[in-house]
Design an enzyme around this catalytic site. Structure first.
Site, PDB file in Angstrom:
ATOM      1  N   GLY B  72       0.860  -1.179   0.000  1.00  0.00           N
ATOM      2  CA  GLY B  72       0.000   0.000   0.000  1.00  0.00           C
ATOM      3  C   GLY B  72       0.893   1.223   0.000  1.00  0.00           C
ATOM      4  O   GLY B  72       2.023   1.161   0.459  1.00  0.00           O
ATOM      5  N   THR B  73       0.381   2.326  -0.525  1.00  0.00           N
ATOM      6  CA  THR B  73       1.299   3.458  -0.660  1.00  0.00           C
ATOM      7  C   THR B  73       0.928   4.677   0.186  1.00  0.00           C
ATOM      8  O   THR B  73       1.141   4.627   1.383  1.00  0.00           O
ATOM      9  CB  THR B  73       1.523   3.790  -2.135  1.00  0.00           C
ATOM     10  OG1 THR B  73       0.264   3.773  -2.785  1.00  0.00           O
ATOM     11  CG2 THR B  73       2.398   2.761  -2.776  1.00  0.00           C
ATOM     12  N   THR B  74       0.371   5.729  -0.394  1.00  0.00           N
ATOM     13  CA  THR B  74       0.379   7.003   0.328  1.00  0.00           C
ATOM     14  C   THR B  74      -0.860   7.240   1.196  1.00  0.00           C
ATOM     15  O   THR B  74      -1.988   7.091   0.725  1.00  0.00           O
ATOM     16  CB  THR B  74       0.502   8.155  -0.688  1.00  0.00           C
ATOM     17  OG1 THR B  74       1.574   7.830  -1.552  1.00  0.00           O
ATOM     18  CG2 THR B  74       0.768   9.462   0.008  1.00  0.00           C
ATOM     19  N   LYS B 105      -7.230   1.863   2.594  1.00  0.00           N
ATOM     20  CA  LYS B 105      -6.097   2.054   3.511  1.00  0.00           C
ATOM     21  C   LYS B 105      -6.474   2.860   4.739  1.00  0.00           C
ATOM     22  O   LYS B 105      -5.658   3.047   5.627  1.00  0.00           O
ATOM     23  CB  LYS B 105      -4.959   2.773   2.788  1.00  0.00           C
ATOM     24  CG  LYS B 105      -4.471   2.020   1.582  1.00  0.00           C
ATOM     25  CD  LYS B 105      -3.437   2.785   0.823  1.00  0.00           C
ATOM     26  CE  LYS B 105      -3.217   2.124  -0.523  1.00  0.00           C
ATOM     27  NZ  LYS B 105      -2.298   2.926  -1.347  1.00  0.00           N
ATOM     28  N   ALA B 247       3.818   4.774  -7.578  1.00  0.00           N
ATOM     29  CA  ALA B 247       3.107   3.777  -6.766  1.00  0.00           C
ATOM     30  C   ALA B 247       1.857   4.335  -6.112  1.00  0.00           C
ATOM     31  O   ALA B 247       1.113   3.607  -5.473  1.00  0.00           O
ATOM     32  CB  ALA B 247       4.043   3.214  -5.701  1.00  0.00           C
TER      33      ALA B 247
END
Lengths: 232, 296
Positions: B72-74, B105, B247
């Site tokens: 998972g990113t930001t 997220k 990403a």
């Protein structure tokens, strides 16, 4: 060497049952009833810290009468069972029936094998969803289970209180009416109970995922005064 | 399953991970640190929290550049006048490919707090589930919820428990924020892989695009932002992160997938309606297009 006296099993069981019943009768009673929006649980309890009614899981509540330390131990075991099960499988897989069975097995085991039975009567209440009815599992000190879908009374004076509640009972009564009737049934004709003598909680379909909610102070008074305005 | 009753000496108290250690999960393989083969994958002797030192026997795979797991990113969090806004993009990547376009997220931790995650998605989502269960478990057993700081410390212990995995390149970095019901203020906590817990005063962003998001938010942040301004700023931060970081997923207008945004204030955790988020992104894109797309 002294020989132990022979005690017939009937006598041993009766002695244990009498002992447990006496212990339970010392405390105050508790009423659980279905109402329009869910399940109402009301107990006579002047303590604001030591609860007789509590939350087990999303749609499941626990109530106990008798010795506090004994039913509180069962309550904690119930929370642990439900949380473990919900974590291992899914929240939807946690149900009251299997918990009630575990309680019944445990209490039955203690009643037959231990010297001292648990002096408790407990209730596992489950709010029905998706077409399933509300369920009240009433479990006695010896592990016997009764399954109710209308109302049930726990405690020493259960039969008299149940009779009083029965007369005006409706499945679709609103919360204030159900609460007032429950409190009147608990109090009996000679006494009146004030909000400070009561512990009240609901499992309500209006509460979202966690259906359990306590009715405290202002809200309780409001519901009681709204209910007493209507014919009982 | 049997009724989980414990003698006073063995009572796990209000800790759910401790309970799992005493009574393993039903119907699942027993997860033990001791099952992990020694050598490169050996884990510390002391069992950590589940998901950390507990690894199914024979299922440890080597990590490193040859192993691409969903990441998972930001995610961002910023304080405003009546609480905290949390937001996260929806992309998960496996190396250079997109693994998922619409993962979540941002999660409610309990009624008064939220947690968002960046890092290895599998561990992160499991950590969130364990964290949610632990907060509710504590609340039910003790009869009152943990303090906000107590919740942050619990999460920090879970992140620390994941340290052996982080050393293999499988890190999970959450961002935790909530409404402090005692102090009547929104608070943000950040973590590092060792479980270090730091309280941020105003805003923070983490994950691969965190740096870009943070810069954007830093420039736009001021004391006493309103709800709408704060949501707008979080959205801008994610937009700029997606602009710079491959990403991080931007708004997907074709599929109608937009970042998740939530607010946590005096009335608790609430997701911002997807239609509202979509509307704000469409306005942002229109604004940017009007300016010729912004700097290149």
């Amino acid at each position: 060497m002294t020989m132990p006296f022979y005690v017939p099993p009937e006598q041993a069981m009766k002695d244990k049952a009498d002992y447990a019943r006496k212990g339970i009768a010392r405390g105050r009673s508790l009423v659980a009833t279905v109402y329009a929006d869910g399940i109402l649980l009301a107990a006579e309890n002047s303590s604001k810290a030591l609860h007789k009614i509590s939350e087990i899981y999303d749609r499941i509540a626990f109530a106990g009468v008798g010795r506090f330390n004994e039913f509180d131990q069962l309550r904690m075991a119930g929370v642990r069972h439900a949380d473990t099960k919900g974590y291992a499988y899914s929240r939807e897989d946690v149900d009251a029936r299997s918990l009630a069975n575990l309680y019944a097995q445990f209490l039955g085991q203690v009643f037959t094998h231990e010297l001292k039975p648990f002096e408790v009567e407990i209730l596992v209440a489950e709010l029905g969803v998706a077409g399933f009815p509300d369920q009240l599992y009433h479990i006695l000190y010896d592990g016997s289970v009764a399954d109710e879908s209308r109302f049930t009374v726990l405690g020493g004076d259960a039969d008299t209180i149940a009779e009083r509640l029965e007369s005006g009972w409706r499945a679709d009564w609103p919360l204030p009416e159900a609460l007032t009737s429950a409190v009147r049934a608990l109090a009996g004709p000679e006494r009146t109970l004030s909000p400070s003598d009561l512990e009240v909680a609901v499992l309500s379909r209006a509460n979202g995922r966690r259906a359990f909610r306590r009715l405290v102070d202002g809200e309780l008074e409001e519901a009681l005064s709204a209910g007493s305005g209507q014919p009982a | 399953m049997t009724l989980p009753l414990f003698s006073p000496a063995e009572d796990p108290g209000p800790s759910f991970p401790e309970l799992l250690r005493r009574q393993p999960l039903p119907g699942l393989p027993r997860w033990e640190a001791a099952d992990v083969p020694a050598g490169k994958w050996a884990l510390p002797g002391a069992p950590g929290l589940p998901g950390a030192a507990w690894v199914p026997a024979g299922q440890v795979r080597p990590s490193g550049p040859d192993l691409d797991l969903p990441h998972g990113t930001t995610v961002v969090a910023l304080r405003y006048a009546e609480g905290v806004v949390m937001a996260g993009d929806r992309r998960a990547t496996e190396g250079h490919t997109i693994a998922h376009r619409s993962i979540e997220k941002v999660f409610p931790a309990d009624h008064w707090s939220g947690v968002c995650i960046a890092g290895v998605a599998g561990f992160a989502i499991e950590m969130v589930r364990l964290f949610q269960t632990q907060l509710e478990h504590y609340e039910k057993l003790e009869g009152m919820p943990l303090s906000l700081e107590g919740k942050a410390n619990q999460l920090s212990q879970m992140v620390r428990g994941n340290l052996p995995m982080a050393m293999q390149g499988l890190a999970v970095i959450p961002l935790f924020a909530g409404w402090d019901t005692r102090r009547k203020v929104g608070r943000i906590f950040t973590f590092d892989v060792t479980g270090g817990r730091y309280e941020e005063t105003d805003h923070h962003a983490t994950g691969s695009g965190g740096r870009d998001a943070r810069t954007t938010i830093k420039l736009g942040w001021r004391e006493g932002l309103g709800r709408d301004e704060a949501i707008e700023l979080a959205i801008q931060g994610l937009y700029e992160a997606a602009d710079e970081d491959s990403a991080t997923g931007g708004p997907d207008v074709v599929r109608g997938i937009y970042p998740t945004v939530a607010t946590i204030g005096p009335r608790g955790f609430a997701y911002v309606e997807e239609s509202e988020v979509a509307e704000r992104f469409r306005a942002l894109i229109a604004r940017k297009s009007g300016e010729g797309g912004g700097p290149r």
